[in-house]
Write an enzyme that holds these catalytic residues in place. Structure first.
Site, PDB file in Angstrom:
ATOM      1  CD  GLU A  42      -2.085   1.455   2.894  1.00 36.35           C
ATOM      2  OE1 GLU A  42      -2.288   2.618   3.291  1.00 36.35           O
ATOM      3  OE2 GLU A  42      -2.177   0.455   3.638  1.00 36.35           O
ATOM      4  CG  ASP A  46       0.102   7.056  -1.178  1.00 36.30           C
ATOM      5  OD1 ASP A  46      -1.029   7.485  -1.424  1.00 36.30           O
ATOM      6  OD2 ASP A  46       1.011   7.764  -0.711  1.00 36.30           O
ATOM      7  CG  ASP A 115      -5.610   1.439   2.937  1.00 35.01           C
ATOM      8  OD1 ASP A 115      -5.493   2.576   2.448  1.00 35.01           O
ATOM      9  OD2 ASP A 115      -5.745   1.231   4.157  1.00 35.01           O
ATOM     10  CD  GLU A 118      -3.201   4.152  -1.775  1.00 37.56           C
ATOM     11  OE1 GLU A 118      -3.325   5.369  -1.978  1.00 37.56           O
ATOM     12  OE2 GLU A 118      -2.905   3.675  -0.656  1.00 37.56           O
TER      13      GLU A 118
END
Length: 223
Positions: A42, A46, A115, A118
């Site tokens: 995650e 991101d 999440d 990502e």
């Protein structure tokens, strides 16, 4: 997993990366160290998402100022946007959750879904490189770009929200001048916070001038 791969438009060489991307920390904790959670993926996803979206906006919109680029990127990578992607993919049904999180509605929890998107992006990047990750972002994120760019800029609301983080703040707009003939008049507005000037702007209407002053105020108050 083959069904999910079809939805993603990507076939993994190392499917364990996808398994990892779908493993929530609640499930990893229950496994007592046997399964890694998707938190590290995650984190990576991101960063990749932010970089690719920023690069795309910079290259494709040379006329947009920094503030509009920032606003558009934020709209594209925000939780609501990622949740829409998760729902489009039906990602919730593939998540590996702990018993408590599963029974508590974790599959529909927005933060968990966002999440996971990502994390899946990072898994695609690690498995197929930045080109594959970029294709995923183009397909599921950047096609929302037009809608994000079309949203009207409301700097006055943004400034109001910014100053309301502290109580007792007094924000005021004051017309300080105008010039030109009636058919092409230009107005000048100053915005003050607790009596102190934080920005000024001009426009062909008082509302436009206030918006420009608010934008200047945001820049003054932003770190």
């Amino acid at each position: 997993m083959s069904t999910l791969e079809e939805k993603l438009g990507y076939t993994f060489q190392d499917v364990t990366l996808l398994d990892n991307a779908l493993t929530h920390s609640s499930r990893a904790n229950e496994s007592r160290g046997k399964l890694p959670s998707n938190e590290r993926l995650e984190f990576l996803g991101d960063s990749i998402l932010g970089m690719v979206v920023a690069d795309h906006l910079y290259r494709n919109h040379p006329d947009l100022p920094e503030g509009d680029l920032t606003r558009t990127r934020a709209a594209l990578v925000c939780e609501d946007s990622l949740v829409e992607v998760a729902q489009e993919l039906g990602l919730g049904e593939y998540l590996r959750l702990g018993k408590g999180e599963n029974s508590g509605g974790g599959r529909e929890r927005p933060s968990i879904q966002a999440d996971a998107v990502e994390a899946v992006l990072a898994a695609i990047y690690l498995d197929g490189g930045i080109g594959s990750a970029r294709k995923f972002i183009q397909k599921f994120i950047l096609r929302r770009e037009i809608a994000s760019l079309a949203k009207p800029r409301d700097h006055k609301t943004a400034l109001q929200e910014l100053v309301q983080r502290e109580s007792g703040q007094v924000l005021q707009y004051r017309l300080v001048g105008e010039e030109g003939p009636d058919h092409n008049k230009r107005f000048f507005v100053e915005v003050t916070l607790n009596g102190r000037s934080i920005g000024s702007g001009s426009g062909h209407s008082k509302k436009e001038a206030e918006q420009m002053a608010a934008d200047a105020g945001i820049k003054t108050l932003s770190p």
